[in-house]
Design an enzyme around this catalytic site. Structure first.
Site, short mmCIF file in Angstrom:
data_model
loop_
_atom_site.label_atom_id
_atom_site.label_comp_id
_atom_site.label_asym_id
_atom_site.label_seq_id
_atom_site.Cartn_x
_atom_site.Cartn_y
_atom_site.Cartn_z
N GLY A 1 0.84 -1.19 0.00
CA GLY A 1 0.00 0.00 0.00
C GLY A 1 0.88 1.24 0.00
N ASP A 2 0.28 2.42 0.18
CA ASP A 2 1.09 3.64 0.06
C ASP A 2 2.20 3.73 1.11
OD1 ASP A 2 -0.84 4.09 2.00
OD2 ASP A 2 -1.08 6.23 1.52
N SER B 1 3.85 1.18 2.65
CA SER B 1 4.94 0.24 2.31
C SER B 1 5.71 0.71 1.10
CB SER B 1 4.37 -1.15 1.99
OG SER B 1 3.75 -1.68 3.12
N THR C 1 -4.26 -2.77 -1.75
CA THR C 1 -4.87 -2.36 -0.49
C THR C 1 -6.39 -2.38 -0.64
OG1 THR C 1 -5.32 -0.54 1.05
CG2 THR C 1 -4.56 0.12 -1.10
N ILE C 2 -7.06 -2.87 0.36
CA ILE C 2 -8.53 -2.83 0.30
C ILE C 2 -9.00 -1.39 0.43
CG2 ILE C 2 -8.82 -5.18 1.20
CD1 ILE C 2 -9.92 -3.78 3.81
N ASP C 3 -8.15 -0.49 0.92
CA ASP C 3 -8.56 0.91 1.13
C ASP C 3 -8.62 1.69 -0.19
OD1 ASP C 3 -8.32 0.09 3.73
OD2 ASP C 3 -6.46 1.18 4.12
N ARG D 1 -35.58 -2.65 11.81
CA ARG D 1 -34.41 -2.13 12.55
C ARG D 1 -33.53 -1.24 11.67
NH1 ARG D 1 -32.90 -7.90 15.32
NH2 ARG D 1 -33.95 -7.52 17.30
N GLU E 1 -14.77 3.40 9.20
CA GLU E 1 -14.15 3.39 10.52
C GLU E 1 -13.43 4.70 10.86
OE1 GLU E 1 -11.10 0.37 10.68
OE2 GLU E 1 -10.01 1.20 8.97
N ARG F 1 -28.89 -2.14 15.47
CA ARG F 1 -27.92 -3.22 15.66
C ARG F 1 -26.66 -2.85 14.89
NH1 ARG F 1 -31.14 -4.46 18.91
NH2 ARG F 1 -32.08 -6.49 19.35
#
Ligand code: F6P
Length: 370
Positions: free
Chosen positions: A109-110, A112, A133-135, A170, A231, A273
């Site tokens: 990724g960036d 590394s 990278t998953i990002d 919900r 996140e 939830r």
């Protein structure tokens, strides 16, 4: 004096689906097309430090003619995403020299890529990088290995949650990875039919979220909602009364934080939830697109070594693989989310709450076809 080229390959940073497919492509093209030796360096710079390497051949990678690497998650080389490289730079550089490598292909990724680029400069290595990278936040490439599979994994989770959410009326809050980048949340949120998508790049308000959920109930006769929370979003001050319990603590991620606020600010009782997808997003069988990108990247990285084009990263731009200078990649990373604003606009047109305002930023692309 060796007369065959010898190259090293390593994977660095968090793992993701598609790394083994890159390794397979590199080994296949380097050994079968160019007749080079390929050394697999375990655990990134740690492997250079310890000098423990494995010779990789296509014969060694298959199993009775079946090649498992294309579809295997993780990395057979192992990886590290925390390394005290600065303190050991001299030994790592000496490790590279001891292996008598002609070139190194590093998949990362960036973070590394930047570390390896610095080591390469100091140690005079011939270095080519492959983004993963998953990002999806490495600059100058539209795709990084692993991103597509993670988007599919999240989309699948959103589909599953929709039916249970609808059955119980919900609000389901789904926290997804991405560190400080919202690519994963935005793309999977749209693909998975989310009602609210919160990403670090766009400010949001608790009132905005609650009003949107209330409107869904009133206007659409829809009593459930799916909220995707990246996140890396920041906490905001809610105007409604809010005590310590609705501020995030290390034990309480941003998904729980948003859920607590939704429960508090809703006039009608809303049941929430929270699902934190966590490292499930990094696992699984790589998607067809990730395998394709991984294979094309691996092949092109080997060709760059053959042409003596170093300090480059392979990149996906406009449906083809090009080489971009590492200096530029490092300078322009992290890649801005939704650079031309099209996805945010699309989400809003479909009545998805994506926060308030958004400044899109066009990426300046410097590319050279190898
Ligand atoms: O950078 C990839 C990533 O999966 C992020 O999305 C996430 O925040 C982080 O790595 C998790 O890292 P670790 O594997 O160290 O928990």
């Amino acid at each position: 004096m060796k007369n065959r080229k010898r190259i090293g390959i390593l994977t660095s940073g968090g793992d993701c689906p598609g790394l083994n497919a890159v390794i397979r492509a590199v080994v296949s093209h380097a050994t079968l097309t160019y007749d080079w030796e390929v050394l697999g360096i375990p655990y990134a710079t740690q492997g250079l430090l310890e000098g423990k390497v494995t010779a990789l051949t296509m014969h060694g990678l298959d199993l009775r003619g079946i090649d498992p690497l294309l579809s295997m998650g993780g990395t057979i080389l192992g990886t590290i995403n925390k390394g005290d490289t600065l303190a050991h730079a001299g030994e790592i550089i000496a490790g590279y020299q001891a292996l008598e490598l002609d070139a190194l292909i590093g998949i990362g990724g960036d973070g590394s890529i930047s570390i390896l680029h610095n080591l390469a400069r100091q140690g005079n290595w011939n270095f080519v990088a492959i983004p993963k990278t998953i990002d999806n936040d490495v600059a100058l490439t539209e795709r990084s290995v692993g991103f597509d599979t993670a988007v599919n994994t999240i989309t699948d989770a959103l589909n599953r949650l929709t039916f249970t959410a609808a059955s119980h009326d919900r609000v389901m809050i789904v926290e997804v990875m991405g560190r400080k980048a919202g690519h994963l949340a935005l793309q999977a949120g749209i693909a998975g039919g989310a009602d609210v998508i919160l990403i670090p790049e766009i400010p949001y308000s608790i009132e905005g979220i609650c009003e949107h959920i209330a409107q869904l109930r009133d206007r659409c006769w829809r009593k459930f909602a799916i909220v995707v929370v990246a996140e890396g979003i920041e906490a905001v001050k809610a105007s409604s009364d809010c005590d310590e319990s609705c501020h995030p603590t290390p034990k309480c991620g941003m998904g729980q934080y948003i859920a607590d606020h939704i429960t508090r600010c809703s006039t009608k009782k809303i049941e929430t939830r929270v699902s934190v997808l966590g490292h499930i997003q990094r696992g699984g069988i790589p998607s067809a697109l990730d395998r394709l990108v991984a294979t094309a990247f691996g092949k092109t990285a080997v060709d760059l070594v053959a042409q003596g084009q170093y300090d480059q990263m392979v990149a996906w731009q406009n449906g083809q693989v090009v080489a971009v200078p590492l200096e530029e990649v490092i300078l322009q990373s992290p890649a801005p989310v939704d650079a031309n604003g099209y996805l945010v606009q699309t989400a809003r047109s479909l009545d998805i709450y994506v926060g308030n305002g958004f400044q899109s930023s066009q990426v300046i692309v410097h590319s050279r076809v190898p």
